[in-house]
Design a protein around this motif. Sequence first.
Motif, mmCIF file in Angstrom:
data_model
loop_
_atom_site.group_PDB
_atom_site.id
_atom_site.type_symbol
_atom_site.label_atom_id
_atom_site.label_comp_id
_atom_site.label_asym_id
_atom_site.label_seq_id
_atom_site.Cartn_x
_atom_site.Cartn_y
_atom_site.Cartn_z
ATOM 1 N N PRO A 135 2.671 0.844 5.040
ATOM 2 C CA PRO A 135 2.817 0.050 6.270
ATOM 3 C C PRO A 135 3.628 -1.222 6.016
ATOM 4 C CG PRO A 135 0.507 0.338 5.617
ATOM 5 C CD PRO A 135 1.303 1.235 4.771
ATOM 6 N N PRO A 136 4.737 -1.409 6.730
ATOM 7 C CA PRO A 136 5.637 -2.511 6.424
ATOM 8 C C PRO A 136 5.142 -3.864 6.917
ATOM 9 C CG PRO A 136 6.502 -1.218 8.243
ATOM 10 C CD PRO A 136 5.219 -0.558 7.821
ATOM 11 N N ALA A 137 4.111 -3.888 7.757
ATOM 12 C CA ALA A 137 3.696 -5.165 8.333
ATOM 13 C C ALA A 137 3.273 -6.131 7.231
ATOM 14 C CB ALA A 137 2.536 -4.942 9.290
ATOM 15 N N PRO A 138 3.856 -7.342 7.198
ATOM 16 C CA PRO A 138 3.521 -8.305 6.153
ATOM 17 C C PRO A 138 2.128 -8.889 6.366
ATOM 18 C CG PRO A 138 5.102 -9.245 7.668
ATOM 19 C CD PRO A 138 4.895 -7.842 8.104
ATOM 20 N N ILE A 139 1.513 -9.245 5.266
ATOM 21 C CA ILE A 139 0.178 -9.849 5.326
ATOM 22 C C ILE A 139 0.326 -11.313 4.958
ATOM 23 C CG2 ILE A 139 -2.137 -9.777 4.315
ATOM 24 C CD1 ILE A 139 -1.227 -6.770 3.555
ATOM 25 N N LEU A 140 -0.335 -12.184 5.716
ATOM 26 C CA LEU A 140 -0.200 -13.616 5.437
ATOM 27 C C LEU A 140 -1.343 -14.101 4.557
ATOM 28 C CD1 LEU A 140 0.924 -14.979 8.910
ATOM 29 C CD2 LEU A 140 2.157 -15.234 6.761
ATOM 30 N N ILE A 141 -0.978 -14.788 3.467
ATOM 31 C CA ILE A 141 -2.019 -15.435 2.656
ATOM 32 C C ILE A 141 -1.630 -16.891 2.528
ATOM 33 C CG2 ILE A 141 -3.275 -15.457 0.484
ATOM 34 C CD1 ILE A 141 -2.202 -12.710 -0.095
ATOM 35 N N GLY A 142 -2.389 -17.763 3.154
ATOM 36 C CA GLY A 142 -2.165 -19.202 3.022
ATOM 37 C C GLY A 142 -0.713 -19.605 3.215
ATOM 38 N N GLY A 143 -0.051 -19.071 4.216
ATOM 39 C CA GLY A 143 1.322 -19.484 4.485
ATOM 40 C C GLY A 143 2.361 -18.668 3.765
ATOM 41 N N ALA A 144 1.958 -17.821 2.822
ATOM 42 C CA ALA A 144 2.934 -16.984 2.128
ATOM 43 C C ALA A 144 2.811 -15.550 2.621
ATOM 44 C CB ALA A 144 2.697 -17.038 0.627
ATOM 45 N N VAL A 145 3.906 -14.808 2.493
ATOM 46 C CA VAL A 145 3.927 -13.443 3.000
ATOM 47 C C VAL A 145 3.864 -12.471 1.834
ATOM 48 C CG1 VAL A 145 5.363 -11.746 4.177
ATOM 49 C CG2 VAL A 145 5.283 -14.104 4.997
ATOM 50 N N ILE A 146 3.008 -11.461 1.981
ATOM 51 C CA ILE A 146 2.979 -10.428 0.958
ATOM 52 C C ILE A 146 2.965 -9.077 1.662
ATOM 53 C CG2 ILE A 146 0.451 -10.480 0.713
ATOM 54 C CD1 ILE A 146 0.927 -9.964 -2.307
ATOM 55 N N THR A 147 3.764 -8.130 1.174
ATOM 56 C CA THR A 147 3.805 -6.824 1.822
ATOM 57 C C THR A 147 2.853 -5.888 1.107
ATOM 58 O OG1 THR A 147 5.553 -6.046 0.390
ATOM 59 C CG2 THR A 147 6.230 -7.133 2.416
ATOM 60 N N SER A 148 2.533 -4.764 1.779
ATOM 61 C CA SER A 148 1.615 -3.828 1.140
ATOM 62 C C SER A 148 2.275 -3.200 -0.081
ATOM 63 C CB SER A 148 1.165 -2.763 2.142
ATOM 64 O OG SER A 148 2.259 -2.301 2.877
ATOM 65 N N THR A 149 3.621 -3.107 -0.057
ATOM 66 C CA THR A 149 4.302 -2.586 -1.240
ATOM 67 C C THR A 149 4.069 -3.505 -2.435
ATOM 68 O OG1 THR A 149 6.018 -1.735 0.215
ATOM 69 C CG2 THR A 149 6.543 -1.851 -2.110
ATOM 70 N N GLN A 150 4.146 -4.815 -2.162
ATOM 71 C CA GLN A 150 3.943 -5.755 -3.264
ATOM 72 C C GLN A 150 2.516 -5.694 -3.792
ATOM 73 O OE1 GLN A 150 5.485 -9.205 -1.185
ATOM 74 N NE2 GLN A 150 7.222 -9.282 -2.597
ATOM 75 N N ILE A 151 1.560 -5.516 -2.863
ATOM 76 C CA ILE A 151 0.172 -5.372 -3.311
ATOM 77 C C ILE A 151 0.032 -4.134 -4.182
ATOM 78 C CG2 ILE A 151 -2.207 -4.987 -2.546
ATOM 79 C CD1 ILE A 151 -1.544 -6.630 -0.073
ATOM 80 N N MET A 152 0.700 -3.049 -3.752
ATOM 81 C CA MET A 152 0.650 -1.822 -4.537
ATOM 82 C C MET A 152 1.226 -2.069 -5.931
ATOM 83 S SD MET A 152 3.018 1.532 -4.188
ATOM 84 C CE MET A 152 4.435 0.706 -4.858
ATOM 85 N N ILE A 153 2.346 -2.803 -5.987
ATOM 86 C CA ILE A 153 2.987 -3.055 -7.285
ATOM 87 C C ILE A 153 2.029 -3.788 -8.211
ATOM 88 C CG2 ILE A 153 4.813 -4.364 -8.425
ATOM 89 C CD1 ILE A 153 6.602 -3.725 -6.077
ATOM 90 N N LEU A 154 1.410 -4.838 -7.668
ATOM 91 C CA LEU A 154 0.504 -5.614 -8.517
ATOM 92 C C LEU A 154 -0.675 -4.752 -8.970
ATOM 93 C CD1 LEU A 154 0.574 -9.027 -6.637
ATOM 94 C CD2 LEU A 154 1.753 -8.396 -8.743
ATOM 95 N N GLY A 213 10.263 1.822 -12.092
ATOM 96 C CA GLY A 213 11.433 2.216 -11.299
ATOM 97 C C GLY A 213 11.062 2.481 -9.850
ATOM 98 N N VAL A 214 9.964 3.193 -9.657
ATOM 99 C CA VAL A 214 9.530 3.499 -8.287
ATOM 100 C C VAL A 214 9.144 2.199 -7.561
ATOM 101 C CG1 VAL A 214 7.773 4.681 -6.919
ATOM 102 C CG2 VAL A 214 8.862 5.842 -8.821
ATOM 103 N N MET A 215 8.482 1.297 -8.293
ATOM 104 C CA MET A 215 8.142 -0.009 -7.702
ATOM 105 C C MET A 215 9.392 -0.757 -7.292
ATOM 106 S SD MET A 215 5.601 -1.518 -10.461
ATOM 107 C CE MET A 215 3.922 -1.037 -10.634
ATOM 108 N N TYR A 216 10.348 -0.760 -8.209
ATOM 109 C CA TYR A 216 11.600 -1.472 -7.976
ATOM 110 C C TYR A 216 12.278 -0.927 -6.721
ATOM 111 C CZ TYR A 216 15.641 -4.112 -9.700
ATOM 112 O OH TYR A 216 16.643 -5.029 -9.859
ATOM 113 N N ALA A 217 12.325 0.408 -6.640
ATOM 114 C CA ALA A 217 12.976 1.043 -5.501
ATOM 115 C C ALA A 217 12.229 0.714 -4.217
ATOM 116 C CB ALA A 217 13.047 2.550 -5.717
#
Lengths: 309, 368
Positions: A135-154, A213-217
């Motif tokens: 899901p591309p919708a960004p999530i807001l944490i304390g004024g910063a934006v994080i995407t679900s892809t980034q959460i997956m990466i971490l 690589g998959v994360m990067y892509a």
Amino acid sequence: MDILLQQLINGLVLGSMYALVALGYTMVYGIINLINFAHGEVLMVGALTSWAIIVGMQEAMPGMPGWLMLVVSLVISCVVASALNFAIEKIAYRPLRNSPKLAPLITAIGMSILLQTLAMIIFKPNYKPYPTLLPPAPILIGGAVITSTQIMILGLTAVSLAVLMYLVNYTKLGRAMRATAENPRVAALMGVKPDTVISATFVIGAVLATIAGVMYASNYGSVQHTMGFLPGLKAFTAAVFGGIGNLAGAVVGGILLGLIESFGSGYIGALTGGVLGSHYSDIFAFIVLIIILTLRPSGLLGERVADRA
Amino acid sequence: MNGFIERQNKYVVYVLAALALAILPLLLQAAGNFWVRIADIALLYVLLALGLNIVVGYAGLLDLGYVAFFAIGAYMYALMASPHLSDTFQWFQQTFPNGLHTSIWLVVPLGAALAGFFGILLGAPTLKLRGDYLAIVTLGFGEIIRVFLNNLDHPVNITNGPKGMGQIDSIRIFGLNLGKRLDIGDYSINAVTFYYYLFLILVVLSVVICHRLELSRIGRAWMAIREDEIAAKAMGINTRNMKLLAFGMGATFGGVSGAMFAAFQGFVSPESFSLNESVMIVAMVVLGGIGHLPGVILGAVLLASLPEVLRWVSGYFDLQAMTGGRLDASILRQMLIALAMIVVMLMRPRGLWPTPEHGKSLRQNGGK
């Protein structure tokens, strides 16, 4: 404040990708003392394979949920990349195990160019959009934006690291790897088969590189045959930064490098009054590297490698 | 007696080789300038490879950023012999209304000195490093230089950024402009042919310098460091100065060839100085036979001319049409170079023409 947090998130995401690739470099270096220049290309092959599989699946089974596609493609491309890395080691590095030191380095560089050209022939040289599967919708944490892809990466990085640490520290294979890294000849006397261990190391390295690589892509949304080069270079820098041959060092080096790059390119404009812009971001890695190595020639967490040239 | 004949044979070979090299461009010229250009480029790479050989081959310091010195030489010549500075800066135009058309007698020593200075600058912080650590730092240095060349068009336009600098003067020696065709009666000598002779002279000079260096105390010291640094230090060799000297000398060659490259092409841009180039020069040295002059020259000539010849071959057979646009000349070239690197190393890990002496000091040496 929110910019700070944002750069922190971006840096961590970037850093975890570097860390995963750096682990592959550092494991190979720790065992056979080779800078595996083709490692970045393994990342590229993994990413391109997963792209091809996803595109194929989207056509064949349009109803499939995105995350499932991602998982399936990740598994298959891990297998492909592992097989490839296994073959590379067998063909290009193993015959040169006892040759002058520069010979395997040159075959590694040759392998890297070869993989790039083959990928270009198979996949055509253009940039290909990598589909957004989460899901591309960004999530807001304390004024910063994080995407679900980034959460997956971490999350994926954390899991991969945990698995790797378990593997290296608590399994028979891990003990064999550590023994071979210490001294291949003595390890062989103790019943370890160095060739098997080295092959296993290349397979594990390929799996980690493919995940990266998959994360990067998914993070940047495109794939191409040259995409492995710069992450490969940065990851190697990270490995050296942390102390090459040291697993924890690779992780620390990768994450630090990601943070430095992210903060560096975020603030350099403001710091220099606009004289230097964010297009200098690629050199932070190298400047940091030179400074660190001047102060601590064996890297941050490296042992003093006495005098192995 | 035997020795005398051998020595005579040697001279015969030398004379024949010299004659062949002197006539070569005139023959190639008849087939087209394209072929002479290939020979020119090959000679430039020989020059670069000879320089890198001092660092990697003699002193054993793996330098993956060598192309940076090439770039420094090229950009210095470009700045001093193109209208770029006058076009960009008012004050500069006022001081030099006709532009700085610097003479080659100033540029070459200056390029050599500047590159040498940078070589030492790079060498100084890396003295404690060895092997692969050194490789990655030099690689980083090369990238830093490239990024700067790419971005120094803002806020002050020095390098003109990715667009590069054009309209660079060709070289003039004693009133002879190498960039122009010279007609002698019916016979004409092309510009590329002039450059061939210039580069050839430089290469011969470099070979002599390298050969003398190899036999000198300095060369011996470098090789001692290469074989065993601790032992070399124990024997009283000042390893720090010797390493710096190796970096400086190697870089000097890079700077001179860079200036020549800029004059020859008439155009420089950051694209010509990518990491790939560095890697290619290392590959030339290693593929030919590291630390061995004939081997290094062979490696450079092969790797520099092979791609160009392949370009011609693939153009001739129209590969693109045959493979549905997937395979074109440049891809084929890259692929074959990569394959050559792998295959040669697997078959001859010491290079195509290895030195008979490499590593001799480690073996028992009876003195004969």
